[in-house]
Scaffold this motif. Structure first.
Motif, PDB file in Angstrom:
ATOM      1  N   GLU A 150      13.957  -0.171  -6.955  1.00 30.48           N
ATOM      2  CA  GLU A 150      13.894   0.896  -7.961  1.00 30.48           C
ATOM      3  C   GLU A 150      12.584   0.866  -8.756  1.00 30.48           C
ATOM      4  OE1 GLU A 150      17.279   0.361 -10.482  1.00 30.48           O
ATOM      5  OE2 GLU A 150      18.723   0.699  -8.853  1.00 30.48           O
ATOM      6  N   LEU A 151      11.723  -0.075  -8.423  1.00 32.83           N
ATOM      7  CA  LEU A 151      10.568  -0.314  -9.278  1.00 32.83           C
ATOM      8  C   LEU A 151       9.236  -0.210  -8.526  1.00 32.83           C
ATOM      9  CD1 LEU A 151      12.080  -3.260 -11.340  1.00 32.83           C
ATOM     10  CD2 LEU A 151      11.502  -0.991 -12.211  1.00 32.83           C
ATOM     11  N   GLY A 152       9.218   0.642  -7.517  1.00 31.13           N
ATOM     12  CA  GLY A 152       7.949   0.890  -6.840  1.00 31.13           C
ATOM     13  C   GLY A 152       7.021   1.690  -7.737  1.00 31.13           C
ATOM     14  N   LEU A 153       5.763   1.773  -7.337  1.00 31.93           N
ATOM     15  CA  LEU A 153       4.809   2.584  -8.103  1.00 31.93           C
ATOM     16  C   LEU A 153       5.287   4.032  -8.142  1.00 31.93           C
ATOM     17  CD1 LEU A 153       1.370   1.255  -6.821  1.00 31.93           C
ATOM     18  CD2 LEU A 153       2.660   0.580  -8.862  1.00 31.93           C
ATOM     19  N   ILE A 154       5.006   4.685  -9.245  1.00 32.30           N
ATOM     20  CA  ILE A 154       5.434   6.072  -9.405  1.00 32.30           C
ATOM     21  C   ILE A 154       4.426   6.977  -8.701  1.00 32.30           C
ATOM     22  CG2 ILE A 154       5.880   7.917 -11.056  1.00 32.30           C
ATOM     23  CD1 ILE A 154       6.761   5.648 -13.012  1.00 32.30           C
TER      24      ILE A 154
ATOM     25  N   LEU B 135       0.813  -1.221   0.000  1.00 32.37           N
ATOM     26  CA  LEU B 135       0.000   0.000   0.000  1.00 32.37           C
ATOM     27  C   LEU B 135       0.844   1.268   0.000  1.00 32.37           C
ATOM     28  CD1 LEU B 135      -2.898  -0.998   2.432  1.00 32.37           C
ATOM     29  CD2 LEU B 135      -2.783  -1.233  -0.057  1.00 32.37           C
ATOM     30  N   ALA B 136       2.126   1.128   0.285  1.00 39.22           N
ATOM     31  CA  ALA B 136       3.016   2.285   0.191  1.00 39.22           C
ATOM     32  C   ALA B 136       3.627   2.387  -1.202  1.00 39.22           C
ATOM     33  CB  ALA B 136       4.112   2.185   1.242  1.00 39.22           C
ATOM     34  N   GLY B 137       3.262   1.470  -2.097  1.00 37.81           N
ATOM     35  CA  GLY B 137       3.743   1.508  -3.479  1.00 37.81           C
ATOM     36  C   GLY B 137       5.020   0.707  -3.707  1.00 37.81           C
ATOM     37  N   ARG B 138       5.545   0.059  -2.665  1.00 39.93           N
ATOM     38  CA  ARG B 138       6.782  -0.711  -2.834  1.00 39.93           C
ATOM     39  C   ARG B 138       6.502  -2.026  -3.560  1.00 39.93           C
ATOM     40  NH1 ARG B 138       7.704   1.159   2.935  1.00 39.93           N
ATOM     41  NH2 ARG B 138       6.174  -0.457   3.370  1.00 39.93           N
ATOM     42  N   LEU B 139       7.429  -2.408  -4.427  1.00 40.11           N
ATOM     43  CA  LEU B 139       7.288  -3.660  -5.163  1.00 40.11           C
ATOM     44  C   LEU B 139       7.641  -4.811  -4.229  1.00 40.11           C
ATOM     45  CD1 LEU B 139       6.771  -5.109  -7.843  1.00 40.11           C
ATOM     46  CD2 LEU B 139       9.155  -4.645  -8.474  1.00 40.11           C
ATOM     47  N   ARG B 140       6.662  -5.653  -3.936  1.00 41.94           N
ATOM     48  CA  ARG B 140       6.867  -6.725  -2.961  1.00 41.94           C
ATOM     49  C   ARG B 140       7.408  -8.002  -3.592  1.00 41.94           C
ATOM     50  NH1 ARG B 140       3.922  -6.836   1.876  1.00 41.94           N
ATOM     51  NH2 ARG B 140       4.643  -8.980   2.099  1.00 41.94           N
TER      52      ARG B 140
END
Lengths: 385, 80
Positions: A141-145, A116-121
């Motif tokens: 490096e690939l979390g949601l923008i 929910l914080a946009g981090r790629l899990r």
């Protein structure tokens, strides 16, 4: 892009006594509308939704803003974030309808998962079947923008370009003016306190109509019965906001004399004062001692605007069943007022097809709020050229 | 024979859970299928199934089973 004549912009920016309004193409030309989306909406703060739309942890609301897919998300700390609604893998839309997420955001294509914080899990099978790691796929490096966002009076604002002044500065003067309201808890009135109007007009005409009280005795005779034109005053803050206020707010919603409870800590000024201000570009706000409403103008086309109206109260008690009938009546009252404005803003839109119309002549006394808004729009275009 | 029978039944249950879009249950079923492959020594197949379990668990909020699946994947160097 249609070329905007700088002489014409300078004429708009003149003092109200000599200025002309924005010319027709600002209301009718799709090319100007496209330019406006960039210089007025993307490069400033603009309102895209309401916190009430994402009420709980994991609430996700997709919205399209300026043609871009965005995702409003309430994260684990009960904060609201806005992301581009696309997977970092193949650019697939992540969420296509309002959703209560139970866990992560899972891309419906190859199931890359974001928290929910946009981090790629996790990146399932990215290194081959059963191998979820690959040295070239760096999750950090690939979390949601994330899109720059801010919540003000439950309205969710974004700055797509990322380089507008901090929202606290952008709206600082309004925060100051309404300091007694802006940090109050707001209680949305529920389904009946939420409605939309689909209007065949350019969004700016809705702003302009909202910024002045000049039309009240002609268009809203019901309001004028207790709130006369002379009981109103102009509110003008150059390059920030404009609107109008009344000195005699005194709601009578039913024969029993019941009134909604009052926000706590308000000064006596607000016993009878209510104010109606547009925070540029697209948020129409009204504050009263007992409720606040907010209208989001969604500029869906050069000649079409969706007005989303939401009404909030001062205490949770007002949401109870005992108050339901009054909330219904209250929302209907506001709906009637806003519907009375439709023929005006649609009529002005049709009027913008008159080739020889020159932008219009302002009343130096009654149209200051409208001129203030035109000045702001013209300034945005001048800065961009 | 018993193992083959059990695997067939598990496959059927996975198919049913997919049809019902019951992701919480899919997590549990894929975990079970992965454990069977792991017990049979087929680690690649097991990790494929553990990955399915992990993802459906993350998606549905099945924290217990997704944690177990993730732990197996981490142990085999397949996730972190």
């Amino acid at each position: 892009m249609t070329r905007i004549d700088s002489d014409m912009l300078n004429k708009v920016k003149e003092p109200v006594e000599t200025a002309r309004g924005l010319p027709n193409e600002f209301y009718t030309d799709p090319d100007v509308f496209a330019a406006e989306r960039r210089v007025v909406f993307a490069q400033n703060w603009a309102c895209i939704g309401f916190g009430k739309d994402v009420p709980e942890k994991g609430s996700a609301m997709p919205v399209e803003f300026l043609g871009q897919p965005l995702l409003i998300l309430r994260d684990g700390d009960l904060g609201i974030k806005v992301f581009q609604n696309v997977c970092r893998h193949r650019g697939m839309i992540l969420v296509d309808q309002p959703t209560a997420l139970r866990g992560v955001i899972r891309c419906p294509y190859h199931s890359w998962c974001y928290d929910l914080a946009g981090r790629l899990r996790t990146t399932p099978h990215v290194g081959g079947p059963g191998q979820n790691l690959h040295e070239s796929v760096k999750r950090e490096e690939l979390g949601l923008i994330e899109v720059r966002s801010h919540v003000f009076l439950d309205m969710i604002w974004v700055n797509l370009s990322g380089d507008a002044p901090a929202f606290e500065d952008y709206a600082g003067k309004l925060r100051q003016r309404w300091s007694e309201f802006v940090d109050q808890p707001l209680w949305h009135g529920g389904e009946m306190s939420s409605f939309s109007l689909d209007v065949k007009t350019n969004w700016k005409l809705a702003v302009e109509n909202y910024c002045e009280s000049y039309h009240l005795p002609w268009i809203h005779p019901g309001l004028n019965s207790y709130s006369r034109l002379e009981d109103h005053y102009n509110i003008v803050e150059p390059m920030a906001f404009s609107g109008q206020g009344t000195l005699v707010y005194n709601p009578q919603l039913d024969d029993s004399g019941r009134t909604f409870s009052r926000f706590s800590g308000l000064g006596s000024k607000w016993d009878t004062v209510a104010e109606y201000i547009t925070l540029y570009p697209n948020a129409l706000l009204g504050v009263h001692k007992d409720h606040i409403f907010a209208i989001l103008l969604d500029a869906v086309a050069v000649d079409r605007t969706i007005e989303r109206v939401e009404v909030y109260y001062a205490s949770e008690e007002m949401l109870g069943e005992d108050w339901r009938d009054l909330r219904v009546r209250h929302a209907e009252m506001w709906r009637e007022v806003f519907e009375e404005d439709i023929f005006v803003v649609e009529g002005m839109q049709r009027g913008r097809s008159a080739q020889l119309f020159d932008g219009g002549k302002f009343s130096p006394v009654m149209d200051n709020g409208t001129h203030c808004f035109h000045d702001w729009v013209a300034q945005r275009f001048s800065l961009a050229s | 024979m018993n193992r083959e029978l059990s695997a067939t039944r598990l496959n059927d249950e996975i198919t049913q859970a997919h049809l019902a879009d019951d992701r919480y249950r899919l997590c549990a079923l894929y975990l079970q299928a992965g454990e069977m492959k792991e017990a049979a020594g087929d680690i690649n197949a097991a990790c494929f199934l553990f990955t399915q379990a992990y993802v459906y668990g993350l998606d549905s909020g099945n924290e217990d089973d997704s944690s177990k699946a993730r732990a197996r994947l981490v142990a085999y160097g397949r996730d972190k």
